[in-house]
Design an enzyme around this catalytic site. Structure first.
Site, PDB file in Angstrom:
ATOM      1  N   LYS A  13       0.845  -1.390   0.176  1.00  0.00           N
ATOM      2  CA  LYS A  13       0.097   0.035   0.071  1.00  0.00           C
ATOM      3  C   LYS A  13       0.932   1.266   0.033  1.00  0.00           C
ATOM      4  O   LYS A  13       0.706   2.210  -0.590  1.00  0.00           O
ATOM      5  CB  LYS A  13      -0.983  -0.009   0.946  1.00  0.00           C
ATOM      6  CG  LYS A  13      -1.790  -1.106   1.229  1.00  0.00           C
ATOM      7  CD  LYS A  13      -2.998  -1.187   2.170  1.00  0.00           C
ATOM      8  CE  LYS A  13      -2.435  -1.191   3.852  1.00  0.00           C
ATOM      9  NZ  LYS A  13      -1.978  -2.310   4.331  1.00  0.00           N
ATOM     10  N   ARG A  88      -9.937   0.639   9.435  1.00  0.00           N
ATOM     11  CA  ARG A  88      -9.421  -0.724   9.871  1.00  0.00           C
ATOM     12  C   ARG A  88     -10.534  -1.772  10.450  1.00  0.00           C
ATOM     13  O   ARG A  88     -10.123  -2.658  10.599  1.00  0.00           O
ATOM     14  CB  ARG A  88      -8.289  -0.482  10.952  1.00  0.00           C
ATOM     15  CG  ARG A  88      -6.852  -0.262  10.334  1.00  0.00           C
ATOM     16  CD  ARG A  88      -6.045  -1.449   9.927  1.00  0.00           C
ATOM     17  NE  ARG A  88      -4.449  -1.495  10.215  1.00  0.00           N
ATOM     18  CZ  ARG A  88      -3.815  -0.946  10.054  1.00  0.00           C
ATOM     19  NH1 ARG A  88      -3.895   0.162   9.366  1.00  0.00           N
ATOM     20  NH2 ARG A  88      -2.488  -1.332  10.275  1.00  0.00           N
ATOM     21  N   ARG A 127      12.472  -7.853   3.661  1.00  0.00           N
ATOM     22  CA  ARG A 127      12.300  -6.464   4.125  1.00  0.00           C
ATOM     23  C   ARG A 127      13.268  -6.396   5.300  1.00  0.00           C
ATOM     24  O   ARG A 127      14.181  -5.747   5.520  1.00  0.00           O
ATOM     25  CB  ARG A 127      10.997  -5.973   4.475  1.00  0.00           C
ATOM     26  CG  ARG A 127      11.071  -4.466   4.694  1.00  0.00           C
ATOM     27  CD  ARG A 127       9.553  -3.999   4.674  1.00  0.00           C
ATOM     28  NE  ARG A 127       8.876  -4.407   5.745  1.00  0.00           N
ATOM     29  CZ  ARG A 127       7.336  -4.901   5.532  1.00  0.00           C
ATOM     30  NH1 ARG A 127       7.274  -5.124   4.299  1.00  0.00           N
ATOM     31  NH2 ARG A 127       6.833  -5.272   6.550  1.00  0.00           N
ATOM     32  N   ARG A 139      11.531  -1.590  12.489  1.00  0.00           N
ATOM     33  CA  ARG A 139      10.330  -1.139  13.380  1.00  0.00           C
ATOM     34  C   ARG A 139       9.951  -2.105  14.505  1.00  0.00           C
ATOM     35  O   ARG A 139      10.046  -3.419  14.080  1.00  0.00           O
ATOM     36  CB  ARG A 139       9.070  -1.183  12.345  1.00  0.00           C
ATOM     37  CG  ARG A 139       8.764   0.382  11.977  1.00  0.00           C
ATOM     38  CD  ARG A 139       7.735   0.403  10.928  1.00  0.00           C
ATOM     39  NE  ARG A 139       6.503  -0.325  11.093  1.00  0.00           N
ATOM     40  CZ  ARG A 139       5.467  -0.311  10.260  1.00  0.00           C
ATOM     41  NH1 ARG A 139       5.604   0.367   9.126  1.00  0.00           N
ATOM     42  NH2 ARG A 139       4.244  -0.688  10.622  1.00  0.00           N
ATOM     43  N   ARG A 150      -0.464  -9.704  13.239  1.00  0.00           N
ATOM     44  CA  ARG A 150      -1.069  -8.315  12.486  1.00  0.00           C
ATOM     45  C   ARG A 150      -2.046  -8.832  11.566  1.00  0.00           C
ATOM     46  O   ARG A 150      -3.143  -8.468  11.056  1.00  0.00           O
ATOM     47  CB  ARG A 150      -0.094  -7.142  12.184  1.00  0.00           C
ATOM     48  CG  ARG A 150       0.640  -6.469  13.192  1.00  0.00           C
ATOM     49  CD  ARG A 150       1.651  -5.869  12.604  1.00  0.00           C
ATOM     50  NE  ARG A 150       1.208  -4.566  11.802  1.00  0.00           N
ATOM     51  CZ  ARG A 150       1.827  -4.114  11.041  1.00  0.00           C
ATOM     52  NH1 ARG A 150       2.968  -4.548  10.498  1.00  0.00           N
ATOM     53  NH2 ARG A 150       1.200  -3.061  10.276  1.00  0.00           N
TER      54      ARG A 150
END
Ligand code: AMP
Length: 196
Positions: A13, A88, A127, A139, A150
């Site tokens: 996104k 969300r 990543r 992060r 998540r």
């Protein structure tokens, strides 16, 4: 043009949002970025949100909706905006509809970026590897365990938005597993129809 970007974490996104901002000249409103800025600035919202975000849970609907409502008042949102990471939950979607109705505006189109879970996990691993190779810090929510959690949160709380927007006849599905350029082209084909 008011656009919502829907899709699991890691669907691309953010990458595609940058393309849309450039092509259509509307700002990207990422609630994740706004919340991370609040955490970094140690604002009251940031102090409340930090632990929730680190654990991969959702910040309360009221907090996030208030941030968005304030942000869309800004002049740069007059021509439209791209919502990335909001709504969300179905409650947030209803709050969004209510706040837009007050301004006699409405969501034009919802783009769902579809990516298989296996591909999402592979992307996450590369990543993490690339970030560490660059000597940068990860992060707090960028690890396999929190990521899987998540994804679970996405399935339970966010995926119900898919039938919600399908019923409103606003949902457009885009294959997020093609190349970045091919995904951008597919998104352009959808959004060109809505360009003011
Ligand atoms: P993101 O950058 O969109 O992946 O968001 C990172 C984290 O910020 C999420 O895991 C949530 O903890 C929080 N967050 C972002 N957007 C929302 C939202 N619309 N509602 C609740 N929590 C959010």
């Amino acid at each position: 043009m008011i656009v919502i970007f829907l899709g699991p974490p890691g669907a691309g996104k953010g990458t595609q949002a940058a393309h849309i901002v450039e092509r259509y000249g509307i700002p990207q409103l990422s609630t994740g970025d706004m919340l991370r800025a609040a955490v970094a600035a140690e604002t009251p919202v940031g102090l409340k949100a930090k632990a929730v975000m680190d654990a991969g849970n959702l910040v309360s609907d009221d907090i996030v909706a208030a941030i968005v409502e304030e942000r869309i008042e800004a002049d740069d949102c007059a021509p439209g905006f791209l919502l990335d990471g909001f709504p969300r939950t179905v409650v947030q979607a209803e709050m969004l509809d209510a706040m837009l109705e007050k301004k006699e505006r409405q969501v034009d189109v919802v783009i769902e970026l579809q990516v298989d879970e296996k591909v999402l996990l592979e992307r996450l691993k590369s990543r993490i590897k690339e970030t560490l190779e660059r000597g940068e810090k990860l992060r707090k929510d960028d690890n396999e365990e929190t990521f899987k959690y998540r994804l679970q949160v996405y399935k339970e709380q966010t995926a119900p938005l898919i039938p919600f927007y399908r019923d409103q006849e606003k949902l457009k599905v885009v294959d997020g597993m093609a190349s970045v350029e091919a995904v951008s082209a597919e998104i352009d084909a959808v959004l060109d129809e809505y360009r003011a």
